[in-house]
Write an enzyme that holds these catalytic residues in place. Sequence first.
Site, PDB file in Angstrom:
ATOM      1  N   GLU A  41     -61.313   9.211 -38.441  1.00 46.35           N
ATOM      2  CA  GLU A  41     -60.431  10.323 -37.970  1.00 46.35           C
ATOM      3  C   GLU A  41     -60.941  10.452 -36.137  1.00 46.35           C
ATOM      4  O   GLU A  41     -60.047  10.996 -35.833  1.00 46.35           O
ATOM      5  CB  GLU A  41     -60.905  11.475 -38.864  1.00 46.35           C
ATOM      6  CG  GLU A  41     -60.797  12.821 -38.322  1.00 46.35           C
ATOM      7  CD  GLU A  41     -61.185  14.400 -38.724  1.00 46.35           C
ATOM      8  OE1 GLU A  41     -61.653  15.398 -39.217  1.00 46.35           O
ATOM      9  OE2 GLU A  41     -63.003  13.783 -39.573  1.00 46.35           O
ATOM     10  N   LYS A  43     -61.338   8.440 -34.059  1.00 41.31           N
ATOM     11  CA  LYS A  43     -60.532   7.285 -33.341  1.00 41.31           C
ATOM     12  C   LYS A  43     -59.213   7.587 -33.109  1.00 41.31           C
ATOM     13  O   LYS A  43     -58.352   7.305 -32.881  1.00 41.31           O
ATOM     14  CB  LYS A  43     -60.526   5.889 -33.942  1.00 41.31           C
ATOM     15  CG  LYS A  43     -62.320   5.289 -33.917  1.00 41.31           C
ATOM     16  CD  LYS A  43     -62.473   4.085 -34.166  1.00 41.31           C
ATOM     17  CE  LYS A  43     -63.851   3.209 -34.118  1.00 41.31           C
ATOM     18  NZ  LYS A  43     -64.088   1.971 -34.750  1.00 41.31           N
ATOM     19  N   LYS A 131     -63.884 -17.203 -39.898  1.00 43.25           N
ATOM     20  CA  LYS A 131     -65.210 -17.579 -40.137  1.00 43.25           C
ATOM     21  C   LYS A 131     -64.653 -17.736 -41.568  1.00 43.25           C
ATOM     22  O   LYS A 131     -65.903 -18.076 -42.605  1.00 43.25           O
ATOM     23  CB  LYS A 131     -66.068 -16.441 -39.892  1.00 43.25           C
ATOM     24  CG  LYS A 131     -66.349 -16.429 -38.730  1.00 43.25           C
ATOM     25  CD  LYS A 131     -67.508 -14.972 -38.371  1.00 43.25           C
ATOM     26  CE  LYS A 131     -67.830 -15.496 -36.960  1.00 43.25           C
ATOM     27  NZ  LYS A 131     -67.278 -14.980 -36.230  1.00 43.25           N
ATOM     28  N   GLU A 257     -75.261 -17.013 -39.547  1.00 44.73           N
ATOM     29  CA  GLU A 257     -74.154 -17.476 -38.366  1.00 44.73           C
ATOM     30  C   GLU A 257     -74.176 -18.483 -38.225  1.00 44.73           C
ATOM     31  O   GLU A 257     -75.264 -20.025 -39.079  1.00 44.73           O
ATOM     32  CB  GLU A 257     -74.346 -17.569 -36.648  1.00 44.73           C
ATOM     33  CG  GLU A 257     -74.417 -15.557 -36.977  1.00 44.73           C
ATOM     34  CD  GLU A 257     -74.870 -15.693 -34.980  1.00 44.73           C
ATOM     35  OE1 GLU A 257     -74.621 -14.701 -34.373  1.00 44.73           O
ATOM     36  OE2 GLU A 257     -76.324 -15.819 -35.117  1.00 44.73           O
TER      37      GLU A 257
END
Length: 336
Positions: A41, A43, A131, A257
């Site tokens: 909301e 943003k 990824k 990672e």
Amino acid sequence: MLNNKSVLITGGTGSLGKALVKNILEKWPSVKRLVIFSRDEQKQFQMAQEYSFSNYPQVRFFIGDVRDKERLMRAFQGIDYVIHAAAMKHVHIAEYNPSECVKTNVGGAENVIYAALQTGVQNVVALSTDKACAPINLYGATKLTSDKLFVAANNIRGKNNIKFSVVRYGNVMGSNGSVIPFFLNKRAEGVLPITSEAMTRFNISLQGGVDMVLHALETAWGGEIFIPKIPSYRITDVAEAIGPECEHKVIGIRAGEKIHEEMITSSDSFFTYDLGKYFVIIPQTPIWDVAQYSAEFGATIVPEGFCYNSGTNTEWETVASLRTLIAEHVDSTFKA
């Protein structure tokens, strides 16, 4: 292409979503409707200050979550094109909250596909990530699953005149949560934490990401995974470019990672074609003629065993080029 069309962007308040909105309004000022769909909301409120209804009556803000199928179906009414950018994307947060990542990235993809098939959407482009290629973390695994869902959705479209395709790219320079803004904030402390001195990543600008999404919207036949030809950078060069006076402290890689990222594996090479500016992985069971596709776009199949890896890339950013790009794309006040 988009004049008099209605477009919806899931995750539209994110970095790429905002860049897409800016580009679409500049290139297609007669776009019929541009819907920003997201669950944040605050943003949306902030973005609406820039795109007020009085100045941009075609822009709409729609609160919703891709986990909510009914809300998506309501939002997709009358929409021609969907760009699916919503995702839970932070690797270490996904590792700690796996079920939440699955609900958003996999369940959300299923909901987008279902809603698009039910509401007459013509074209869906889903955003992926490097990824998703040979994933070792949950985020990558969920995005690989999402990619598979969108590619396979073309097989169940029936009489619907709809195309589903995917764009896959590496780190977006300056996007929320990425390493460059992180280092820019950290350099005031005098220490830049480096996960591994050997680490490399692909690098693409926000504009490059936008251009590829729009290319897929315009040219996809359905089922393709588009991959850009982009340079890599070494994380040590990023640190040197941003904070040459800082201590570069090696802290070790985080959960999930990789040292290097891939966008095309050798196993993909049997279905990968070179389009010039991009590579494309075609579906293993395409619903269209591959020879005709190759002739249409001048596509040539890559050599057997070809792979596209950030560590073995032939194109690299340097410390100097990174400084130029940071000033151009991330922070206009940046000085090393």
